[in-house]
Structure formats: structure tokens, C-alpha cells
Enzyme design. Structure first.
Site, short mmCIF file in Angstrom:
data_model
loop_
_atom_site.label_atom_id
_atom_site.label_comp_id
_atom_site.label_asym_id
_atom_site.label_seq_id
_atom_site.Cartn_x
_atom_site.Cartn_y
_atom_site.Cartn_z
CG ASP A 261 -0.72 -10.78 -10.25
OD1 ASP A 261 -0.49 -11.19 -9.10
OD2 ASP A 261 -1.73 -10.12 -10.54
CB CYS B 139 -0.52 -2.15 -17.32
SG CYS B 139 -1.13 -3.82 -17.05
NE ARG C 3 0.34 -7.88 -6.43
CZ ARG C 3 -0.45 -7.45 -7.41
NH1 ARG C 3 -0.96 -8.30 -8.29
NH2 ARG C 3 -0.73 -6.18 -7.52
NE ARG D 147 -4.72 -2.52 -10.64
CZ ARG D 147 -3.58 -1.83 -10.68
NH1 ARG D 147 -3.61 -0.51 -10.60
NH2 ARG D 147 -2.41 -2.44 -10.77
CD GLU E 129 -2.30 -10.53 -14.47
OE1 GLU E 129 -1.77 -9.65 -13.77
OE2 GLU E 129 -3.53 -10.61 -14.60
NE ARG F 166 -7.39 -5.98 -13.95
CZ ARG F 166 -6.50 -5.85 -12.98
NH1 ARG F 166 -5.25 -6.22 -13.19
NH2 ARG F 166 -6.82 -5.32 -11.83
CG HIS G 297 -2.08 -0.82 1.13
ND1 HIS G 297 -2.82 -1.24 2.21
CD2 HIS G 297 -2.67 -1.36 0.05
CE1 HIS G 297 -3.81 -1.99 1.78
NE2 HIS G 297 -3.74 -2.08 0.47
C1 PEP Z 1 -0.11 -6.67 -12.48
O1 PEP Z 1 -0.32 -7.78 -11.99
O2 PEP Z 1 1.01 -6.26 -12.81
C2 PEP Z 1 -1.24 -5.74 -12.70
C3 PEP Z 1 -1.07 -4.62 -13.38
O3 PEP Z 1 -2.45 -6.07 -12.18
P1 PEP Z 1 -2.82 -5.94 -10.60
O4 PEP Z 1 -1.70 -5.21 -9.94
O5 PEP Z 1 -4.12 -5.21 -10.57
O6 PEP Z 1 -2.93 -7.38 -10.19
MG MG Z 2 -2.29 -8.58 -11.85
#
Ligand code: PEP
Ligand code: MG
Length: 546
Positions: free
Chosen positions: A426, A473, A436, A277, A402, A313, A178
Site C-alpha cells: 500500500d 511486511c 496496486r 491478516r 502504509e 493486524r 493473485h
Molecule cells: C501492505 O500493504 O504492504 C500489506 C502488507 O498489507 P496488505 O497487502 O494486506 O494490504
Molecule cells: Mg496494506
């Protein structure tokens, strides 16, 4: 570790510590009165989070809304009441109940573990309220400062004033925590997962470099001058569309989750949205938003973007973003469970409704819209999504890459779609088998890990077979130096938090495409993340720069 780009030179101030409680404190005499007092304290704290959420925008608003809901959780309050009835001191009963639930959340891992620190923040604020002391929080200062902390709760980060807090330094956290997401949203340089920070005494002047992920406690005059030059370069250098110094166009797009984010993206010169998102519209709902509700939401965002392209997405629920109305079974290992496009196999209706709403909003606004699915791993999933999207009128269909399986078979998955968007957050998680959200494993999420670049290179090579475009992204695209490497690897668009656009735009304007390619080759040839970063910086002519 680097968490939000940019540099700052200022004195360090530590976050004020939380009030402590003990089992030896004296319990209140009147149990019912104590319970009423606790209920009021929880209500007050929850209302404060909600009020902060109203004033905030983007990810900060979402995170604060979720934290307000945590503060209103009936199970938590029940446990506190039980503690008081069993004779426990009032404030300490809160600490005990919070610790109990926070440990359960931490054991679940992933985004749930991240919620544990949010819950502890709720507990500390309720305790402060009960004890009548100031809540833990941001110190006051007449001068701008670098805020240092063990970790930052969303309520702390969301209320930061970027004119006062010019840098963030945390001992815990990771590049996708965060703290990192909110720091990027606010445009504050940040370094996280820095255990050495404990040694830094309050008031020490530091040079914090959120791009390289380092903190210098004794910056000399030359380094300070370099920071000043870099800052003015960023402010004055590039404007307009993203391009390298020799004119190679790299559209710079924004990651957004709401209309407020979209407005900021336009203000900061985003050439479009590379990742909308959509889960925030669904989070916290007891039933799925209707097609009309969704259409209104997408229409608002498309209208703000106008003729700029928007990549939407589809819902990335499950795992770290559980939605109660989907009635998914509990999973032992949710990050490896039914999430993203996998939901379509158990609930086709949600995807169909969403595609219908997106297409209706596109038709109403005329905005160029592309739609992509998250977490696609196989040709069958890619084909099934593209087929359904085509049937429902979507003209540009893509997938997020991903999952390593999709990267390895990009040549085959590319036959089914028009574009790829690489989600490096991801992709790193699954490539390295590293949660992550784990600060202990933050080094594996360093974008300079050569295996990540090698995987991206494989995706680009596979995509070429079909003329499929490749964007990135994930958070890595917001690192100005790594962004140049991505361009060198053959990535054609970069999407990031709106406030990261300026730094990336300036870095690209400062290099040629040939330099980007040389930097990419250097990263692919390196054996460690550190060597990769050093070699790329040298190729980009940024070796001595901050
Ligand atoms: C990612 O996984 O890099 C991504 C952009 O999607 P999120 O962070 O929303 O999982
Ligand atoms: Mg992701």
C-alpha cells in the site's frame, strides 16, 4: 517484472485457451431445458471451485472460496436466463452476462478489477461445461515446464503442482496480483507484466529469473550452471534464525491468514508471524464473527506458533475487502475511502471486539502477541488506537506504515506506539498514486523505485527518536536482494510468505551488514529503479549471479 523469487530453466508451455462462443451459434429449441442446463453448469463449476478450496490452503483457499461465491451469484444467473429467454444461444448468453458484470467490476478498479478476471474464468468454465469440452487450463507434460499465459486465474494457479510447473510467466498481472501472491505461496518463481512473452514459441527453453524479473530465451551454458549452483546454495546454505554472514540478527517472520499458513510457517522455519491478516475470518460472512468465534480462531493460530511472537493486524476491511455487515456507504474511490483503522471512526464495536478476542487468546496460550492497526495516517489515529488497545489489555501496540503521511511524520506517530510495520504494497500504491492491482502501472510498484527506499529510510530515522522497532511486511521483503537493502536501511525484521523465507535467509547469510548498508546507500543515490537494482547487486556481490 519480478513477482516470486527463484530461478528455473525449462521449456515454455502455454496455458490452453478458452472455448469461444458467438451470437451466431444456434439457440436451443427448448428454453426451459436450456435454462435448467445452464443452472446445472453453474452449480457444477461452483462446486468444483469449492472442492478445490477445501484441498487448498492459505491464500489459494481464500481466493477459490470467493470465486465459488462468484459462480453462485444469483444476479449473474438471472442475466443469463434473460439472455436465453430473449432468444440468445445458451453458451453465448453466459459469455455476454459475464462480460457485462466483468466490465462493471473492471470499472471499479482495485481488487474489484482483479475479480473481473476471476469472473471471466468462471464464465469460461461454465461455457466449457455446456459445450462438453475440456476447461481451459494447465497443459499436461511429462517434463517440468515454465507455464506461460496472458494471465492466470486463481483456479489455474491454485491447482499447480510445483514439481511440474517450475516457473510462471504472464503477459499481464503485477507484483501484487493473485498470480504473484499464489506463486509465492507455492514457492514457484514468477515473472509478470511481461508483454514480450507473446513472442516466445511453445517449447522454447528459457531461463526464468523471478528475483530479477527477467526471462532469457537463449541461456548459455554458463547461465544454466549459475542457476544450478544458486539452487544448491539455497537448499544447503542457511538454516536457523535469519542473520547476515557476519552475524547481524534479522528475525525472519511469516505473513499468514489461517492456521494452515501458520503450520507451514513453522515447518519452514519462521521465527514468528510478522503479519496475521485477520480479514479472512470476516470475508463472506453475513454478520461479524462473535468474540468467542474470533478467540477460538486466534487461539488455534497462537497455539501453533507457541512461544514464537505473533503480530496481529486488526481488520483491514473496506475498499478492496468490502464486508456487507459493516453497512458502509458505496464509495467512488474505495482505495482512498473508509478502510483499515478509519473503520473505527464509524464502527467502534468491531475493533473493540477484535482486541478483546486477541487478548483473550493471548491470555489462554501465553504466546507473545503484538497488535497493530492498518492504514494509520495521523497522530490522532495512532494515539486513539494505542489508547484503546492499552485499555483492553494489549501490551505491545504498533501501526502499519502504509500511507505516506505516516511515513513523513514517523517521529511524531512513533511517540504513541511500540513498533512500526511498513506495508510496502500500500505504501507504493499511495506514494506513487498507482493502483496496486494495475498491471499497466506495475513498474511503479517495483520495489527498486528509489522513492520507496527513501521513504523507508525516513520511517527508520523517525522511529529512532523513540526506540520504536521497524519491520517490513509488504511483498518487497520477499525479494532476497531487496531484503538485504531493507536491512541496510535499518529495518530490523522481515515478514513474508512462508515459502519465500529460504531464499531471503540464504541471501542474508551470503552478505555482511556493511554490504547491506552500502547497497542501501547505492539505492538511495540511484535515480531510476533499474540503476538502483544494478548498483545494489554490485554492492551485494551478486552482479553476475542469477
Ligand atoms: C501492505 O500493504 O504492504 C500489506 C502488507 O498489507 P496488505 O497487502 O494486506 O494490504
Ligand atoms: Mg496494506
Amino acid at each position: 517484472m519480478a513477482a516470486a523469487p527463484g530461478t528455473a530453466v525449462a521449456a515454455v508451455k502455454w496455458l490452453a485457451s478458452a472455448p469461444s462462443t458467438s451470437a451466431a451459434d444456434t439457440p436451443g429449441a427448448d428454453v426451459d431445458a436450456e435454462i435448467a442446463r445452464v443452472e446445472t453448469a453453474f452449480d457444477t463449476v461452483s462446486a468444483r471451485y469449492a472442492a478445490q478450496a477445501e484441498r487448498a490452503a492459505g491464500p489459494a483457499a481464500d481466493i477459490l472460496t470467493m470465486t465459488a461465491a462468484l459462480a453462485g451469484d444469483p444476479a449473474l444467473l438471472d442475466q443469463v436466463r434473460a439472455g436465453i429467454r430473449a432468444g440468445g444461444p445458451t453458451a453465448h448468453s453466459v459469455t455476454e452476462a459475464v462480460n457485462h458484470f466483468a466490465e462493471q467490476l473492471a470499472a471499479l478498479g482495485g481488487m474489484m478489477a482483479e475479480r473481473a478476471s476471476d469472473l471471466r474464468d468462471v464464465g469460461q468454465r461454465v461455457v466449457a461445461e455446456l459445450l462438453g469440452v475440456d476447461p481451459p487450463g494447465i497443459p499436461d507434460s511429462a517434463e517440468p515446464f515454465v507455464l506461460a499465459a496472458q494471465d492466470l486465474a486463481p483456479a489455474d494457479t491454485a491447482t499447480l503442482d510445483p514439481a511440474k510447473v517450475v516457473g510462471l510467466l504472464t503477459i499481464a498481472g503485477g507484483p501484487t496480483s493473485h498470480t504473484a501472491i499464489l506463486a509465492k505461496a507455492l514457492g514457484i518463481p514468477a515473472v509478470v507484466a511481461c508483454p514480450g512473452a507473446v513472442e516466445i514459441v511453445e517449447g522454447t527453453e528459457v531461463l526464468l529469473d523471478g528475483t530479477a524479473g527477467v526471462v532469457d530465451t537463449e541461456p548459455d551454458a554458463q547461465r544454466r550452471a549459475a542457476v544450478a549452483i544458486e539452487k544448491s546454495r539455497q537448499q544447503t546454505a542457511a538454516t536457523g534464525p535469519g542473520r547476515t554472514g557476519d552475524g547481524h540478527a534479522v528475525p525472519l517472520l511469516a505473513n499468514v491468514g489461517s492456521a494452515a499458513d501458520a503450520r507451514l510457517a513453522v515447518e519452514l522455519g519462521a521465527e514468528g508471524v510478522g503479519l496475521l491478516r485477520t480479514e479472512f475470518l470476516f470475508l463472506g460472512q453475513q454478520s461479524s464473527p462473535t468474540i468467542d468465534e474470533q478467540t477460538a480462531h486466534y487461539t488455534e493460530i497462537f497455539q501453533i506458533m507457541g512461544e514464537r511472537p505473533v503480530t496481529v493486524r486488526t481488520l483491514d476491511a473496506g475498499s478492496d475487502k468490502p464486508l456487507p455487515f459493516l453497512k458502509l456507504p458505496a464509495e467512488e474511490n474505495p482505495a482512498l475511502g473508509v478502510r483499515g483503522i478509519r473503520l473505527a471512526s464509524v464502527d467502534e464495536g468491531t475493533l473493540d471486539d477484535q482486541l478483546t478476542a486477541i487478548e483473550a487468546a493471548r491470555a489462554a496460550t501465553g504466546t507473545p502477541v503484538k497488535v497493530m492497526a492498518p492504514m494509520v495516517a495521523t497522530v490522532e489515529e495512532s494515539r486513539a488506537f494505542a489508547t484503546r488497545a492499552r485499555e483492553l489489555g494489549v501490551t505491545s501496540r504498533g501501526i502499519m506504515v502504509e500511507v505516506p503521511a505516516a511515513a513523513m511524520r514517523a517521529e511524531y506517530l512513533g511517540a504513541e506506539v511500540d513498533f512500526f510495520s511498513i506495508g510496502t504494497n500500500d505504501l507504493s500504491q499511495y506514494l506513487f498514486g498507482a493502483d496496486r492491482m494495475s498491471s499497466a502501472l506495475a513498474a511503479l510498484h517495483d520495489p527498486w523505485q528509489p522513492a520507496l527506499a527513501a521513504t523507508i529510510a525516513a520511517v527508520v530515522a523517525g522511529a529512532r527518536t523513540h526506540d520504536v522497532t521497524v519491520g517490513v511486511c509488504g511483498e518487497s521483503a520477499s525479494n532476497p536482494e531487496f531484503a538485504c537493502v531493507l536491512v541496510g536501511l535499518g529495518v530490523s525484521t522481515l515478514s513474508m510468505a512462508p515459502r519465500s523465507l529460504a531464499g531471503v535467509r540464504a541471501a542474508l547469510a551470503d552478505v555482511t551488514l556493511a554490504q547491506c548498508r552500502a547497497a542501501a546507500a547505492a539505492v538511495l543515490a540511484a535515480t531510476t529503479a533499474e540503476a538502483a537494482a544494478r548498483a545494489a547487486r554490485a554492492e551485494l556481490g551478486r552482479a553476475g549471479r542469477v
